[in-house]
Design a protein around this motif. Sequence first.
Motif, mmCIF file in Angstrom:
data_model
loop_
_atom_site.group_PDB
_atom_site.id
_atom_site.type_symbol
_atom_site.label_atom_id
_atom_site.label_comp_id
_atom_site.label_asym_id
_atom_site.label_seq_id
_atom_site.Cartn_x
_atom_site.Cartn_y
_atom_site.Cartn_z
ATOM 1 N N SER A 14 0.822 -1.194 0.000
ATOM 2 C CA SER A 14 0.000 0.000 0.000
ATOM 3 C C SER A 14 0.860 1.250 0.000
ATOM 4 C CB SER A 14 -0.903 0.008 1.246
ATOM 5 O OG SER A 14 -1.616 1.209 1.342
ATOM 6 N N THR A 15 0.396 2.258 -0.693
ATOM 7 C CA THR A 15 1.071 3.554 -0.661
ATOM 8 C C THR A 15 0.602 4.372 0.535
ATOM 9 O OG1 THR A 15 -0.663 4.535 -2.042
ATOM 10 C CG2 THR A 15 1.276 3.620 -3.181
ATOM 11 N N LEU A 16 -0.354 3.846 1.307
ATOM 12 C CA LEU A 16 -0.936 4.583 2.421
ATOM 13 C C LEU A 16 -0.307 4.255 3.770
ATOM 14 C CD1 LEU A 16 -4.679 4.283 1.380
ATOM 15 C CD2 LEU A 16 -3.113 6.184 0.970
ATOM 16 N N GLY A 17 0.574 3.282 3.827
ATOM 17 C CA GLY A 17 1.190 2.896 5.091
ATOM 18 C C GLY A 17 1.132 1.401 5.290
ATOM 19 N N ASP A 18 1.253 0.981 6.550
ATOM 20 C CA ASP A 18 1.222 -0.441 6.897
ATOM 21 C C ASP A 18 -0.223 -0.921 6.920
ATOM 22 O OD1 ASP A 18 3.969 -0.552 7.161
ATOM 23 O OD2 ASP A 18 3.938 -0.110 9.300
ATOM 24 N N GLU A 19 -0.706 -1.312 5.747
ATOM 25 C CA GLU A 19 -2.099 -1.712 5.595
ATOM 26 C C GLU A 19 -2.208 -3.235 5.674
ATOM 27 O OE1 GLU A 19 -5.852 -0.552 2.675
ATOM 28 O OE2 GLU A 19 -3.831 0.106 2.157
ATOM 29 N N PHE A 20 -3.336 -3.689 6.237
ATOM 30 C CA PHE A 20 -3.582 -5.131 6.327
ATOM 31 C C PHE A 20 -5.016 -5.436 5.935
ATOM 32 C CE2 PHE A 20 -4.845 -3.490 10.469
ATOM 33 C CZ PHE A 20 -6.045 -4.148 10.711
ATOM 34 N N THR A 21 -5.246 -6.694 5.633
ATOM 35 C CA THR A 21 -6.598 -7.184 5.386
ATOM 36 C C THR A 21 -6.751 -8.499 6.141
ATOM 37 O OG1 THR A 21 -8.256 -7.651 3.690
ATOM 38 C CG2 THR A 21 -6.017 -8.450 3.267
ATOM 39 N N THR A 22 -7.981 -8.913 6.354
ATOM 40 C CA THR A 22 -8.238 -10.185 7.029
ATOM 41 C C THR A 22 -9.131 -11.041 6.141
ATOM 42 O OG1 THR A 22 -10.265 -9.470 8.162
ATOM 43 C CG2 THR A 22 -8.157 -9.010 9.279
ATOM 44 N N GLU A 23 -9.067 -12.339 6.356
ATOM 45 C CA GLU A 23 -9.935 -13.256 5.611
ATOM 46 C C GLU A 23 -11.404 -12.959 5.886
ATOM 47 O OE1 GLU A 23 -8.869 -17.267 6.581
ATOM 48 O OE2 GLU A 23 -6.951 -17.152 5.499
ATOM 49 N N GLU A 24 -11.680 -12.395 7.064
ATOM 50 C CA GLU A 24 -13.053 -12.105 7.457
ATOM 51 C C GLU A 24 -13.628 -10.866 6.764
ATOM 52 O OE1 GLU A 24 -10.999 -14.579 10.416
ATOM 53 O OE2 GLU A 24 -10.474 -12.720 9.418
ATOM 54 N N GLY A 25 -12.767 -10.066 6.128
ATOM 55 C CA GLY A 25 -13.246 -8.902 5.390
ATOM 56 C C GLY A 25 -13.055 -7.559 6.071
ATOM 57 N N ILE A 26 -12.407 -7.542 7.211
ATOM 58 C CA ILE A 26 -12.089 -6.281 7.889
ATOM 59 C C ILE A 26 -10.639 -5.946 7.582
ATOM 60 C CG2 ILE A 26 -11.763 -5.191 10.146
ATOM 61 C CD1 ILE A 26 -14.221 -6.764 11.082
ATOM 62 N N SER A 27 -10.399 -4.696 7.231
ATOM 63 C CA SER A 27 -9.050 -4.241 6.894
ATOM 64 C C SER A 27 -8.676 -3.070 7.786
ATOM 65 C CB SER A 27 -8.984 -3.827 5.422
ATOM 66 O OG SER A 27 -9.325 -4.914 4.591
ATOM 67 N N GLY A 28 -7.415 -2.624 7.666
ATOM 68 C CA GLY A 28 -7.001 -1.491 8.479
ATOM 69 C C GLY A 28 -5.555 -1.112 8.266
ATOM 70 N N PHE A 29 -5.071 -0.273 9.171
ATOM 71 C CA PHE A 29 -3.704 0.240 9.133
ATOM 72 C C PHE A 29 -3.058 0.059 10.498
ATOM 73 C CE2 PHE A 29 -6.123 2.541 5.984
ATOM 74 C CZ PHE A 29 -5.299 2.504 4.872
ATOM 75 N N LEU A 30 -1.758 -0.223 10.487
ATOM 76 C CA LEU A 30 -0.967 -0.340 11.708
ATOM 77 C C LEU A 30 0.000 0.829 11.787
ATOM 78 C CD1 LEU A 30 -0.151 -4.155 11.486
ATOM 79 C CD2 LEU A 30 -1.798 -3.076 13.020
ATOM 80 N N THR A 31 0.382 1.179 12.992
ATOM 81 C CA THR A 31 1.369 2.228 13.193
ATOM 82 C C THR A 31 2.371 1.786 14.252
ATOM 83 O OG1 THR A 31 1.664 4.591 13.625
ATOM 84 C CG2 THR A 31 0.035 3.459 14.976
ATOM 85 N N GLY A 32 3.567 2.347 14.197
ATOM 86 C CA GLY A 32 4.592 2.039 15.181
ATOM 87 C C GLY A 32 5.708 1.195 14.613
ATOM 88 N N PRO A 33 6.759 0.995 15.418
ATOM 89 C CA PRO A 33 7.898 0.201 14.963
ATOM 90 C C PRO A 33 7.575 -1.288 14.888
ATOM 91 C CG PRO A 33 8.253 0.982 17.213
ATOM 92 C CD PRO A 33 6.974 1.574 16.742
ATOM 93 N N GLU A 34 8.248 -1.974 13.984
ATOM 94 C CA GLU A 34 8.078 -3.421 13.804
ATOM 95 C C GLU A 34 8.208 -4.122 15.150
ATOM 96 O OE1 GLU A 34 7.101 -6.604 11.553
ATOM 97 O OE2 GLU A 34 7.514 -4.665 10.627
ATOM 98 N N GLY A 35 7.283 -5.011 15.444
ATOM 99 C CA GLY A 35 7.300 -5.761 16.690
ATOM 100 C C GLY A 35 6.442 -5.139 17.778
ATOM 101 N N SER A 36 6.090 -3.875 17.640
ATOM 102 C CA SER A 36 5.224 -3.237 18.645
ATOM 103 C C SER A 36 4.184 -2.327 17.980
ATOM 104 C CB SER A 36 6.057 -2.454 19.656
ATOM 105 O OG SER A 36 6.775 -1.427 19.001
ATOM 106 N N ARG A 37 3.728 -2.752 16.812
ATOM 107 C CA ARG A 37 2.742 -1.944 16.094
ATOM 108 C C ARG A 37 1.351 -2.092 16.722
ATOM 109 N NH1 ARG A 37 3.680 -3.482 9.882
ATOM 110 N NH2 ARG A 37 3.235 -5.523 10.756
ATOM 111 N N THR A 38 0.543 -1.056 16.537
ATOM 112 C CA THR A 38 -0.834 -1.059 17.021
ATOM 113 C C THR A 38 -1.776 -0.659 15.889
ATOM 114 O OG1 THR A 38 -0.679 1.230 17.782
ATOM 115 C CG2 THR A 38 -0.189 -0.493 19.404
ATOM 116 N N VAL A 39 -3.051 -0.965 16.060
ATOM 117 C CA VAL A 39 -4.059 -0.629 15.065
ATOM 118 C C VAL A 39 -4.297 0.886 15.087
ATOM 119 C CG1 VAL A 39 -6.470 -0.910 14.374
ATOM 120 C CG2 VAL A 39 -5.174 -2.886 15.220
ATOM 121 N N GLU A 40 -4.147 1.494 13.919
ATOM 122 C CA GLU A 40 -4.340 2.937 13.767
ATOM 123 C C GLU A 40 -5.716 3.256 13.168
ATOM 124 O OE1 GLU A 40 -1.775 6.603 11.933
ATOM 125 O OE2 GLU A 40 -1.710 4.700 10.854
ATOM 126 N N ALA A 41 -6.240 2.355 12.329
ATOM 127 C CA ALA A 41 -7.547 2.547 11.690
ATOM 128 C C ALA A 41 -8.083 1.193 11.242
ATOM 129 C CB ALA A 41 -7.422 3.484 10.495
#
Length: 191
Positions: A154-181
Motif C-alpha cells: 500500500s502507498t498509504l502505510g502499513d495496511e492489512f486485510t483479514t480473511e473475514e473482510g475487515i481491513s485497516g492500518f498499523l502504526t509504530g515500529p516493527e514488533g510493537s505496532r498497534t491498530v491505527e484505523a
Amino acid sequence: MSARFCPLLVSLVAIAACQQVSEEESAQGLANMEAGVQQPGAEVRLRADGVEITGAQGTYLAFDSPRDAVESELAGVLGPIVDRSRNDECGAGAVSSTSFPGGLTVNFQAGRLEGWFLTTNEGEPKAIATAEDISIGSDEAALDAAYAVEAMDSTLGDEFTTEEGISGFLTGPEGSRTVEALYSGATCFFR
C-alpha cells in the motif's frame, strides 16, 4: 347525524390519531438523532458486512441499510452527528459520509450503508470495536490472535486485510505496532 356516517367518522378520527402518533414518533426519532439521545449500555460492534448495536435496543445494520435508520441508531449510542460530507471523486462512485463521536464514519452510496471507517479521535473514547474486540490501539498480537491477517502492499502505510473482510492500518515500529484505523466496505482512499 345519520347512523351510517358515525362509523365513517370514527374511522377517520382513528386514522388521523394514528397518523399524528406516527408523525410525533418520526419527529422524536429525528430529534433523538440530532441530540444524540443515548442508549445506556449499548456498544457499536463493527462487522465486515455492517455495524451491530448491542444492548437492550440492539440491532444489526447490514450493508444496504437505509441512511436514516443507520444515522438514528448510531446517534443513539455514540451521540450527535459530528459531520456529513460527500465526495464525488471516489473510485467506487460518489460516497456520502456521516461521522460520529468516537472516530466512526459510515459511508453511503445512493442513500444506503456501504462501508465504515474507524480512526483515532481526540474526543472521549467510545465503545467501538469489532466483534472480536479489536479497536484503535489494539496491539498487533491481539489482531493476529483475532484474525487471519495478511499485509497489503500500500502507498498509504502499513495496511492489512483479514480473511473475514475487515481491513485497516498499523502504526509504530516493527514488533510493537498497534491498530491505527479499521475499515470495511466502500471507502474513499486515494492510493
